[in-house]
Write a protein that holds these residues in place. Structure first.
Motif, PDB file in Angstrom:
ATOM      1  N   UNK A  42       0.826  -1.206   0.000  1.00 36.71           N
ATOM      2  CA  UNK A  42       0.000   0.000   0.000  1.00 36.71           C
ATOM      3  C   UNK A  42       0.870   1.271   0.000  1.00 36.71           C
ATOM      4  N   UNK A  43       0.615   2.147  -0.945  1.00 38.10           N
ATOM      5  CA  UNK A  43       1.338   3.411  -1.046  1.00 38.10           C
ATOM      6  C   UNK A  43       2.753   3.275  -1.594  1.00 38.10           C
ATOM      7  N   UNK A  44       3.166   2.045  -1.942  1.00 37.58           N
ATOM      8  CA  UNK A  44       4.517   1.884  -2.502  1.00 37.58           C
ATOM      9  C   UNK A  44       4.471   2.031  -4.024  1.00 37.58           C
ATOM     10  N   UNK A  45       5.643   2.059  -4.608  1.00 34.52           N
ATOM     11  CA  UNK A  45       5.675   2.301  -6.050  1.00 34.52           C
ATOM     12  C   UNK A  45       6.905   1.671  -6.674  1.00 34.52           C
ATOM     13  N   UNK A  69      -1.878  -2.773  -3.861  1.00 36.48           N
ATOM     14  CA  UNK A  69      -1.988  -1.421  -3.323  1.00 36.48           C
ATOM     15  C   UNK A  69      -0.900  -0.467  -3.764  1.00 36.48           C
ATOM     16  N   UNK A  70      -0.086  -0.868  -4.739  1.00 32.48           N
ATOM     17  CA  UNK A  70       1.041  -0.041  -5.189  1.00 32.48           C
ATOM     18  C   UNK A  70       0.761   0.531  -6.576  1.00 32.48           C
ATOM     19  N   UNK A  71       1.704   1.307  -7.072  1.00 32.77           N
ATOM     20  CA  UNK A  71       1.597   1.857  -8.420  1.00 32.77           C
ATOM     21  C   UNK A  71       2.893   1.592  -9.169  1.00 32.77           C
ATOM     22  N   UNK A  73       4.961   3.065 -12.325  1.00 35.38           N
ATOM     23  CA  UNK A  73       5.086   4.218 -13.217  1.00 35.38           C
ATOM     24  C   UNK A  73       5.975   3.819 -14.389  1.00 35.38           C
ATOM     25  N   UNK A 110      11.971   8.557  -5.111  1.00 31.80           N
ATOM     26  CA  UNK A 110      10.536   8.565  -5.401  1.00 31.80           C
ATOM     27  C   UNK A 110       9.877   7.203  -5.192  1.00 31.80           C
ATOM     28  N   UNK A 111      10.595   6.139  -5.529  1.00 31.03           N
ATOM     29  CA  UNK A 111       9.947   4.829  -5.613  1.00 31.03           C
ATOM     30  C   UNK A 111      10.682   3.804  -4.758  1.00 31.03           C
TER      31      UNK A 111
ATOM     32  N   UNK C  37       1.760   9.095   3.475  1.00 29.06           N
ATOM     33  CA  UNK C  37       0.512   8.473   3.010  1.00 29.06           C
ATOM     34  C   UNK C  37      -0.713   9.083   3.678  1.00 29.06           C
ATOM     35  N   UNK C  59       6.992  11.194 -12.813  1.00 28.78           N
ATOM     36  CA  UNK C  59       7.102  10.190 -11.751  1.00 28.78           C
ATOM     37  C   UNK C  59       6.614  10.760 -10.429  1.00 28.78           C
ATOM     38  N   UNK C  62       2.825  11.189 -10.439  1.00 29.24           N
ATOM     39  CA  UNK C  62       2.101   9.916 -10.420  1.00 29.24           C
ATOM     40  C   UNK C  62       2.205   9.253  -9.058  1.00 29.24           C
ATOM     41  N   UNK C  63       3.415   9.224  -8.508  1.00 35.07           N
ATOM     42  CA  UNK C  63       3.621   8.604  -7.199  1.00 35.07           C
ATOM     43  C   UNK C  63       2.924   9.427  -6.109  1.00 35.07           C
ATOM     44  N   UNK C  66      -0.869   8.922  -6.100  1.00 39.13           N
ATOM     45  CA  UNK C  66      -1.174   7.580  -5.558  1.00 39.13           C
ATOM     46  C   UNK C  66      -1.043   7.539  -4.034  1.00 39.13           C
ATOM     47  N   UNK C  67      -0.056   8.255  -3.503  1.00 39.02           N
ATOM     48  CA  UNK C  67       0.151   8.238  -2.048  1.00 39.02           C
ATOM     49  C   UNK C  67      -0.976   8.940  -1.291  1.00 39.02           C
ATOM     50  N   UNK C 323      14.013  15.207  -4.912  1.00 38.59           N
ATOM     51  CA  UNK C 323      13.070  14.512  -4.028  1.00 38.59           C
ATOM     52  C   UNK C 323      11.963  15.445  -3.579  1.00 38.59           C
ATOM     53  N   UNK C 326       8.518  15.891  -5.195  1.00 38.35           N
ATOM     54  CA  UNK C 326       7.417  15.023  -4.760  1.00 38.35           C
ATOM     55  C   UNK C 326       6.603  15.670  -3.653  1.00 38.35           C
TER      56      UNK C 326
END
Lengths: 340, 340, 340
Positions: A42-45, A69-71, A73, A110-111, C37, C59, C62-63, C66-67, C323, C326
């Protein structure tokens, strides 16, 4: 330049992972196949860097991330993102606007995971065989990197193994033929290298069937496969004879690839290649096997690499293997994203 | 090759769905417009295959899926995914790396729905009129397929109907003019075919207004529209006279399309086309109507297909229709994804 | 044409926002950095229109979306969506299939926020300096518009400020050098304009270091920066002398840009440009500073704009700034999406 941070676990090649670790991934993949939805990410990417086209890989990563629960990109540097320089110490006055040090550094902020597809350039195998692009990414990334196909295709290896385990339970001692097939162009050896590695790793008796010595795979993979076979109790043989290779096989895996001595010279390779259309996997060849199954990583040119009859047969597992990409990659993401 | 699995319900054309079924979709769309968020598709997914550009369609599907807990994965075969062969039995030694059998088979394993946009090729109408590309996808897919525009555009039909129902309640017995407009190039007939089909299906008195006989739509759609009108109590007329066509209309729907007798020969069609810029929808023509509304599927070239005055008027419903794409497609996804 | 709806709050330039409002965004960004989150944007969406490439921006949006339970839909008009006309009143018989009035209108129905990246065209600065493309979008949009880089880059300004506040607390009274650097091509002035604006806005003593008068930024930004400095108690100076500019600096910010008098004529600009490679940021120059930090917006060509030594030094904040894109963009989305 410093080495890759040893506290970060990457998935660059299955050879870096123990058989127990790989088996753990496959068992988790089986669980996720039975029970696909969870909130573990959840909330990860995950960022997916594609330097080459993709259909299965991007869809399965995007869908798989979402199911947990992730995305995911998707980025295509040089197309919708900036071009990237991978070599260290370069004066960057050419085409690339950005260095992998910054791409990896920024994405790591970011991810939670980075996937990379970077096919070889088909100019100089002595360079491409070092897999320097994904190694540069892994070196500069502080999050785990997943190989989405470079000169090996380890996600495909896991999908193949989940498929074969589903059919056979264990492939130790079973005859597996990795057959070269014709294709209009000399392709990447990645999936062939990978099939050789994973088959021998799990103890199969692997026969590499190809038209001639020129189609042998790079020594680094031939040697690794031999060492794998010694450790696992399997074996590795080379054959240029179609009939004896298919005889008694329980697994037929097909792939087309270019002859390495002619790497970067497709016109010269064509003189060899053009005479080998008969390596196509057809029903007559499959009839020589011991009720063998057939698979392929896809995409596959029908009636070029394999006939419609083979592709539409019950023994064709290509769609199962493609489906399993989803499950093994979810297992990988769950396992690796815990590392951040 | 086998026929499409009859247990799978596709949305290839509204003609395959009963008026009751279509009305059910429209009522669900109205509910979703009032109450957009739900979890009915949690963890589900839709693959969107675009062989042509899109703005409304990809945005509305991506946003709509998200609003119901699902994900829409966008794929552009031949651009960021592998090129696809759609014909059966072909020896695939040309450009395409992959057959629709595998594309459909693999995506059916990953996702719950597949959308396809595949415009005709503008070379041979006798081939394009068979809509063979989406039929091949539907044949090989084990999950429902949604037409995102081929030679018809049924999602647009639903959006138009939701818009007109919102304005008129019922369109039965109302005069609806489908007018051809000029455009620098001969375009796809899909939305024109679709407007003809859905207008007659719901009982409107439809007038097809176009410069000459050469701009009539394909007989399969003219005939289907006549049959629709007979069943619904509506009517279908053809006119080449702008004034009488607009006279008393309550609905003006505009679209540009190419003359089918010159299909694949845009230079020849130009000789006809160049003289018909006056078909532009302007305020003078709208003044002839019975307080008529105007709409268009978008994209629209301003001051070419319709004037700024028309586009910015209160009677222009084009933005409402575009918005309704979101709601009707959510209704479609909810309805079809239950089928897996 | 009407003016932008004043009830809609856009983020086109930081100059439209008060220092208190900007500080509020930065404080929210700090909170989101600590606690990433939340569900504040559940079911909401943002459309990202990219007329130019992007890696960080797409990125991070998008991230970030989603968060917070939202989705960011990426669109590239002219590539995977229809080409867009931005001028009013045009007879659209050229390349563009769609007008910004409809693009903005439709997207306003689908999504809660619209981001746009539209670099200048590098043909006519007297036109590009008006920033007409994003202004046309904002005029027609009924949801907030976020500037993802046009002739300014306000998201980058926020990221820079979050970074500097994290290091210094307050930049008022600190010497900040904005140095021009060499690059093989004349680039957009956007980030240079932005650094000038935000540095003076928050009270820094800003020195603009560039090779000659021809590299001064547009008067609208020079004048706004002077006015900012007067209001904030900071200052703005211009220098063409590298040593005195670096002397005592606490912040070195680098960017390459094209000389405006030669805008649209890169060959002529090259005669000036070619002699200025020595503006590269290197360790010798950084040694002149008062323990200064270095940053850059990225992408950066290593050993062209800054040396490996500078980029890999502890005082390089470029990754921190990247960073923070974001975090500040999440703060922006949260703040603006409440407005619908």
């Amino acid at each position: 330049m410093t080495d890759t941070d040893e506290r970060v676990k990457h998935f660059l090649t299955t050879q870096d992972w123990s058989v127990d670790e790989l088996t753990g991934l496959l068992e988790l993949a089986d669980q996720l196949k039975a029970d696909p939805l969870n909130d573990s990410l959840r909330g990860k990417s995950v960022a997916l860097l594609f330097l080459n086209p993709s259909m299965r890989t991007r869809t399965s990563f995007q869908v798989g991330a979402q199911q947990m629960g992730a995305i995911a990109v998707v980025l295509a540097p040089g197309q919708d993102a900036w071009g990237v320089e991978f070599a260290p110490g370069v004066v960057m006055d050419g085409d690339a606007e950005e260095h992998i040090a910054e791409v990896a550094g920024v994405l790591s902020r970011y991810v939670d995971l980075i996937g990379l597809r970077a096919f070889p350039k088909f100019r100089d195998w002595s360079h491409d065989r070092t897999d320097s692009v994904i190694k540069a990414l892994a070196q500069h990334s502080t999050v785990p990197v997943i190989n989405m196909e470079t000169i090996v295709h380890p996600c495909q290896e896991l999908a193949l193994m989940q498929t074969l385990r589903g059919r056979f339970g264990d492939i130790a001692g079973r005859k597996m033929v990795l057959t070269w097939t014709w294709h209009p162009r000399p392709l990447n050896t990645a999936v062939a290298n990978s099939a050789l590695l994973i088959g021998t790793r799990f103890g199969a008796d692997v026969t590499l069937l190809c038209p001639s010595e020129e189609y042998l795979l790079d020594p680094q993979f031939m040697d690794a496969a031999k060492a794998n076979a010694e450790a696992s109790g399997g074996s590795l043989q080379v054959s240029h004879d179609i009939e004896s290779a298919y005889d008694g096989a329980e697994i037929v895996y097909a792939k087309s690839w270019g002859a390495l001595p002619y790497y970067g010279h497709p016109e010269e390779e064509w003189r060899l290649r053009q005479h080998n259309k008969h390596f196509i996997v057809d029903e007559a060849k499959m009839a020589l096997t011991n009720n063998g199954v057939f698979s392929h990583c896809l995409p596959l040119r029908r009636n070029v690499k394999a006939t419609d009859g083979v592709m539409d047969a019950d023994y064709c597992l290509a769609l199962d293997e493609a489906e399993n990409r989803l499950h093994v990659q979810k297992a990988l993401m769950m396992t690796l994203a815990g590392a951040k």
